[in-house]
Scaffold this motif. Structure first.
Motif, short mmCIF file in Angstrom:
data_model
loop_
_atom_site.label_atom_id
_atom_site.label_comp_id
_atom_site.label_asym_id
_atom_site.label_seq_id
_atom_site.Cartn_x
_atom_site.Cartn_y
_atom_site.Cartn_z
N GLU A 38 0.84 -1.20 0.00
CA GLU A 38 0.00 0.00 0.00
C GLU A 38 0.87 1.25 0.00
OE1 GLU A 38 -3.01 2.59 -0.19
OE2 GLU A 38 -3.12 0.45 -0.52
N SER A 89 0.87 4.08 -2.89
CA SER A 89 0.62 5.47 -2.50
C SER A 89 1.75 6.38 -2.96
CB SER A 89 0.46 5.60 -0.99
OG SER A 89 -0.71 4.96 -0.57
N LYS A 93 -10.68 11.82 -3.08
CA LYS A 93 -10.13 12.03 -1.74
C LYS A 93 -8.93 11.12 -1.49
CE LYS A 93 -14.48 13.63 0.24
NZ LYS A 93 -15.63 13.26 1.08
N ARG A 94 -8.99 9.88 -1.97
CA ARG A 94 -7.87 8.95 -1.77
C ARG A 94 -6.65 9.40 -2.56
NH1 ARG A 94 -6.01 4.13 0.52
NH2 ARG A 94 -3.82 4.30 -0.03
N ASP A 135 -2.98 10.62 -1.10
CA ASP A 135 -1.70 10.09 -1.57
C ASP A 135 -0.86 11.18 -2.24
OD1 ASP A 135 -2.38 7.59 -0.64
OD2 ASP A 135 -3.02 6.84 -2.59
#
Length: 145
Positions: free
Chosen positions: A17, A21, A44-45, A49
């Motif tokens: 992850e 990211s 938003k994610r 990141d």
């Protein structure tokens, strides 16, 4: 499976992850249909990141601006009013993203239209709108980007 193996798998998943990211860090994303639901969550994610995010919305500006405000606490973001079925609107959204952030690295085609009715009662204009947004619109954005 023992506790040590579970812990190792959790660490591997966390490392994966972090790598994913980091690959988005500093990238520029355009997310269509991002004023709510899945599109908003994706925007938003990406911002979490460290990607700069341009998001499109089709309805009232309030929902798009609300997502931008949520993103701007840690990243750069803009909201663009765009009709996902319209070629000119698609080109304008891509151009605004490039003009504002200096490029485009990630395109997320999240905009979608759906109508539900028995086939015998399904209006042709609703079907055409779904095809325009869900098929032609995605192709146009991919081609333009």
């Amino acid at each position: 499976m023992n506790l040590g193996e579970i812990s190792r798998k959790t660490k591997v998943a966390a490392m994966r992850e972090e790598i994913v990211s980091n690959k988005r860090m500093g990238k520029i994303a355009l997310v269509t249909g991002a004023s709510r639901s899945i599109g908003a969550a994706i925007a938003k994610r990406l911002a979490a990141d460290s990607a700069a995010v341009a998001l499109t919305y089709a309805g009232a500006a309030g929902a798009g601006q609300e997502v931008v405000r949520a993103i701007e606490t840690g990243s750069r973001a803009i909201a663009i009013h765009a009709d996902a079925a319209d070629s000119d609107s698609t080109r304008a959204a891509v151009a605004k993203t490039v003009e504002t952030f200096g490029g485009l690295d990630i395109l997320v085609n999240s905009a979608g239209a759906v109508a539900i009715a028995p086939i015998t009662e399904f209006p042709s204009e609703k079907f055409e709108q779904m095809i325009a947004v869900n098929v032609r619109g995605h192709r146009k954005r991919l081609k333009t980007a």
